[in-house]
Structure formats: C-alpha cells, structure tokens
Design a protein around this motif. Structure first.
Motif, mmCIF file in Angstrom:
data_model
loop_
_atom_site.group_PDB
_atom_site.id
_atom_site.type_symbol
_atom_site.label_atom_id
_atom_site.label_comp_id
_atom_site.label_asym_id
_atom_site.label_seq_id
_atom_site.Cartn_x
_atom_site.Cartn_y
_atom_site.Cartn_z
ATOM 1 N N PHE A 41 0.883 -1.197 0.010
ATOM 2 C CA PHE A 41 0.041 -0.159 -0.071
ATOM 3 C C PHE A 41 0.927 1.343 -0.182
ATOM 4 C CE2 PHE A 41 -1.689 3.328 2.697
ATOM 5 C CZ PHE A 41 -2.931 3.868 1.866
ATOM 6 N N GLU A 42 2.031 1.218 0.989
ATOM 7 C CA GLU A 42 2.971 2.462 0.971
ATOM 8 C C GLU A 42 3.531 2.777 -0.532
ATOM 9 O OE1 GLU A 42 3.486 4.551 3.338
ATOM 10 O OE2 GLU A 42 2.273 3.446 4.859
ATOM 11 N N VAL A 43 4.063 1.762 -1.240
ATOM 12 C CA VAL A 43 4.455 2.073 -2.421
ATOM 13 C C VAL A 43 3.343 2.428 -3.573
ATOM 14 C CG1 VAL A 43 5.717 1.032 -4.482
ATOM 15 C CG2 VAL A 43 6.342 0.285 -2.175
ATOM 16 N N ASP A 44 2.114 1.697 -3.642
ATOM 17 C CA ASP A 44 1.027 1.863 -4.592
ATOM 18 C C ASP A 44 0.769 3.317 -4.463
ATOM 19 O OD1 ASP A 44 1.925 -0.489 -5.332
ATOM 20 O OD2 ASP A 44 -0.085 -1.476 -5.063
ATOM 21 N N ALA A 62 6.212 11.358 -0.316
ATOM 22 C CA ALA A 62 5.717 10.151 -1.262
ATOM 23 C C ALA A 62 7.137 9.318 -1.664
ATOM 24 C CB ALA A 62 5.076 10.470 -2.278
ATOM 25 N N ARG A 63 8.012 10.144 -2.247
ATOM 26 C CA ARG A 63 9.137 9.663 -3.101
ATOM 27 C C ARG A 63 9.914 8.677 -2.073
ATOM 28 N NH1 ARG A 63 11.341 6.598 -6.324
ATOM 29 N NH2 ARG A 63 9.720 7.701 -7.719
ATOM 30 N N LYS A 64 10.115 9.323 -0.788
ATOM 31 C CA LYS A 64 10.751 8.386 0.204
ATOM 32 C C LYS A 64 10.184 6.917 0.505
ATOM 33 C CE LYS A 64 13.122 8.811 4.664
ATOM 34 N NZ LYS A 64 14.475 8.457 4.024
ATOM 35 N N ILE A 66 8.155 5.489 -1.482
ATOM 36 C CA ILE A 66 8.374 4.285 -2.347
ATOM 37 C C ILE A 66 9.958 3.591 -2.376
ATOM 38 C CG2 ILE A 66 9.007 4.158 -5.008
ATOM 39 C CD1 ILE A 66 6.855 6.630 -5.128
ATOM 40 N N ASP A 67 11.101 4.722 -1.760
ATOM 41 C CA ASP A 67 12.294 4.015 -1.882
ATOM 42 C C ASP A 67 12.461 2.871 -0.644
ATOM 43 O OD1 ASP A 67 12.936 5.500 -3.941
ATOM 44 O OD2 ASP A 67 13.790 7.104 -3.064
ATOM 45 N N ASP A 68 11.850 3.660 0.532
ATOM 46 C CA ASP A 68 12.284 2.828 1.753
ATOM 47 C C ASP A 68 11.355 1.633 2.007
ATOM 48 O OD1 ASP A 68 13.980 4.736 2.323
ATOM 49 O OD2 ASP A 68 12.639 5.605 4.126
ATOM 50 N N HIS A 69 10.089 1.731 1.608
ATOM 51 C CA HIS A 69 8.947 0.537 1.610
ATOM 52 C C HIS A 69 9.386 -0.429 0.406
ATOM 53 C CE1 HIS A 69 6.549 1.467 5.089
ATOM 54 N NE2 HIS A 69 6.820 2.697 4.812
ATOM 55 N N GLY A 70 9.901 -0.067 -0.471
ATOM 56 C CA GLY A 70 10.119 -0.837 -1.785
ATOM 57 C C GLY A 70 11.505 -1.772 -1.130
ATOM 58 N N THR A 71 12.358 -1.164 -0.502
ATOM 59 C CA THR A 71 13.572 -2.036 -0.042
ATOM 60 C C THR A 71 12.904 -2.951 1.068
ATOM 61 O OG1 THR A 71 15.155 -0.127 -0.395
ATOM 62 C CG2 THR A 71 15.626 -1.504 1.086
ATOM 63 N N ALA A 72 12.203 -2.295 2.015
ATOM 64 C CA ALA A 72 11.511 -3.346 3.130
ATOM 65 C C ALA A 72 10.967 -4.410 2.523
ATOM 66 C CB ALA A 72 10.647 -2.788 4.159
ATOM 67 N N ASN A 73 10.144 -3.928 1.419
ATOM 68 C CA ASN A 73 9.284 -5.118 0.897
ATOM 69 C C ASN A 73 9.968 -6.279 0.199
ATOM 70 O OD1 ASN A 73 6.985 -3.626 1.503
ATOM 71 N ND2 ASN A 73 6.704 -2.894 -0.625
ATOM 72 N N GLN A 145 12.409 -5.749 14.401
ATOM 73 C CA GLN A 145 13.203 -4.978 15.078
ATOM 74 C C GLN A 145 14.067 -3.819 14.340
ATOM 75 O OE1 GLN A 145 15.260 -8.085 17.197
ATOM 76 N NE2 GLN A 145 13.841 -8.258 18.666
ATOM 77 N N GLN A 146 14.597 -4.380 13.211
ATOM 78 C CA GLN A 146 15.459 -3.352 12.408
ATOM 79 C C GLN A 146 14.544 -2.384 11.628
ATOM 80 O OE1 GLN A 146 17.266 -6.431 9.853
ATOM 81 N NE2 GLN A 146 18.936 -6.610 11.456
ATOM 82 N N THR A 147 13.415 -2.871 11.320
ATOM 83 C CA THR A 147 12.404 -1.758 10.507
ATOM 84 C C THR A 147 11.677 -0.763 11.445
ATOM 85 O OG1 THR A 147 12.139 -3.729 8.934
ATOM 86 C CG2 THR A 147 10.662 -1.805 9.053
ATOM 87 N N VAL A 148 11.322 -1.188 12.699
ATOM 88 C CA VAL A 148 10.635 -0.325 13.669
ATOM 89 C C VAL A 148 11.373 1.392 13.608
ATOM 90 C CG1 VAL A 148 10.132 0.282 15.878
ATOM 91 C CG2 VAL A 148 9.755 -2.064 15.128
ATOM 92 N N PRO A 149 12.594 1.421 13.664
ATOM 93 C CA PRO A 149 13.222 2.967 13.635
ATOM 94 C C PRO A 149 12.632 3.648 12.512
ATOM 95 C CG PRO A 149 14.869 1.368 14.700
ATOM 96 C CD PRO A 149 13.706 0.457 14.013
ATOM 97 N N THR A 150 12.819 2.880 11.246
ATOM 98 C CA THR A 150 12.537 3.556 9.897
ATOM 99 C C THR A 150 10.846 3.861 9.950
ATOM 100 O OG1 THR A 150 14.063 2.318 8.854
ATOM 101 C CG2 THR A 150 12.460 3.354 7.666
ATOM 102 N N LEU A 151 10.076 3.128 10.554
ATOM 103 C CA LEU A 151 8.798 3.263 10.494
ATOM 104 C C LEU A 151 8.290 4.779 11.326
ATOM 105 C CD1 LEU A 151 7.301 -0.183 10.681
ATOM 106 C CD2 LEU A 151 7.101 1.169 8.658
ATOM 107 N N LYS A 152 8.775 4.531 12.472
ATOM 108 C CA LYS A 152 9.000 5.723 13.522
ATOM 109 C C LYS A 152 9.375 7.017 12.778
ATOM 110 C CE LYS A 152 8.746 3.402 17.955
ATOM 111 N NZ LYS A 152 9.138 3.379 19.229
ATOM 112 N N MET A 153 10.374 6.908 11.921
ATOM 113 C CA MET A 153 10.848 8.178 11.292
ATOM 114 C C MET A 153 10.029 8.641 10.512
ATOM 115 S SD MET A 153 14.181 8.411 8.861
ATOM 116 C CE MET A 153 13.333 7.344 7.844
ATOM 117 N N HIS A 154 9.209 7.696 9.553
ATOM 118 C CA HIS A 154 8.161 8.112 8.683
ATOM 119 C C HIS A 154 7.161 8.562 9.453
ATOM 120 C CE1 HIS A 154 9.649 4.882 5.751
ATOM 121 N NE2 HIS A 154 10.625 5.819 5.936
#
Length: 249
Positions: A41-44, A62-64, A66-73, A145-154
C-alpha cells in the motif's frame, strides 16, 4: 496396559511436537500477510501521490515511501521465502479501497493521502513493535526490530507535514492574492472530496477542534458539521484539499 499408556503418551507428545511449528508458522504468516499488505500500500499509494499531490513536502515524502518501503518489501519477501512462507501479491480489500480512493480523487489529493499515511504508519508501528517483542520467528522478529526505527521516522515526518498543513488551513481565513490582484477563492473549496466521514472527523480534530458531530457532505463536496474550539461551539467545514475552516454556513 502400561505399554499402551506409554505408547499413547509418546503419540501425544509426537503430535504436539509436529503441531508447534504449524502454530508458529501460522503466526509468522499472519505477520507476513499484514506487513506485506501495508508495504505494498505504501508503494502503490505513494506512486499515485507523486503525480497527484501539490505540496512539495508531501511529494518528497511520497518519493521516500517508494524507496524505503520498496527496499523493506524486497527484504520481507526474501526472508519469507527462506522461511517457506507465502507473500501476498495483491492488496487486501481495505488497502485496495484506499488506493482506489486516491486514484479516483480529484487532484490534488494531498489531504486524503496524508491522512491515509498517518493511519497506515500508526498501524505499521504497532504491528512491527508487537512482533519485534513477541514474534515467534527469529528471522522475521529481527526484520521487525530493524524496521521499527524507520517506520517511526516516517511517522514523525508525516505528523509534521499534517501539522503544517493544519496550521496553513486554519490560518487561511482570507483570500490570497495572485498576479494581477485577482483574488483566489477562499476555503472551503468545492471539489470532489475523497475524505471518508471518519477521515474528515480526524482531520478536523487534528486542527484543534473537539466534539465534532453532525458531519454531512454537501453537494459541493464539502464536509460540514458542528465542533467545539476554545470552549465555544462553532460550525466547521473540511474541503477536498484538507482545509479546515470554522464559522462557515
């Protein structure tokens, strides 16, 4: 007799031993399903937003995404494959409905997109924090655990954007002036409003209003209702751009 009891006990223990991985896989699969749906959903939604939003900070966000969630996906898909888990290829009904709302919404879609991102990241942080703490699959737990900090930053980023938009909206009480001194129309602006009633209520509350009630969308696409601010009851309106205006008729 004792032999039968012993055999029965061994059979039960064996069944439990085989059952435990299945239960763990079910829980891990549930996390993969929800995390993948949220990530897609984030990317689309952000790909749509890139071409349909107006505010530069929203477009950059929005661009961020696409990049961050694309990598995580991609990372989630790799881990899930290694763990013999299935990654859904399509959005669930809720997220698909939100993407359709953005797709069919009249440009710009800044307001609906920002609100959806706020809701999505609140859900994602809860999901990932919970699995990071109590997850039953080591690899997925580490991923969470590794993804939580990025989600909180978003989440912090989108909340700041929402606060800025709310400040701009609540201060837009007089018309702006363009080249040639031709005044623009003051909000609330008519247009195809893709905010749902719940999203409209949340947006109005975020602008500092309480006790929001009697929300109805008029024939111009403007949500109108009653609210309380600074101890005073007032009418309030929300337009398709996300502008919140008090004291409207």
């Amino acid at each position: 007799m004792k032999t039968r009891i012993l055999l029965a006990s061994l059979a039960t223990a064996t069944a439990m031993a085989f059952a435990l991985p299945a239960l763990a896989a079910d829980s891990a699969q549930d996390f993969v399903d929800k995390a993948a749906a949220g990530g897609m959903f984030e990317v689309d939604s952000s790909k749509l937003a890139e071409s349909k939003v107006q505010d530069k900070s929203v477009k950059d966000f929005a661009r961020k995404m696409i990049d961050d969630h694309g990598t995580a996906n991609a990372k989630l898909e790799t881990i899930a494959g290694e763990q013999k888990l299935t990654v859904p290829k399509e959005l669930d009904a809720k997220h698909k409905g939100d993407v359709d709302t953005l797709q069919n919404g009249k440009d710009p879609i800044d307001g609906p997109y920002v609100q959806m991102q706020r809701d999505a990241h609140a859900d994602a942080v809860k999901l990932f924090e919970s699995y990071a703490k109590d997850g039953d699959n080591v690899e997925l737990k580490t991923f969470a655990q590794q993804t939580v900090p990025t989600l909180k930053m978003h989440q912090e980023m989108i909340e700041k954007i929402a606060a800025t938009m709310g400040t701009q909206s609540s201060s837009s009480q007089t018309p702006k002036v363009t080249v040639g001194d031709k005044p623009e129309q003051a909000p609330p602006l008519p247009g195809a409003n893709s905010f749902t009633e719940d999203q409209a209520k949340g947006r109005i509350q975020d602008a500092g209003f309480a006790d929001v009630s009697k929300l109805t969308k008029d024939d111009q696409g403007i949500w109108r209702g009653q609210a309380n601010k600074d101890g005073k009851n007032t009418t309030v309106a929300l337009d398709y751009k996300g502008n919140v205006v008090a004291g409207t008729n």
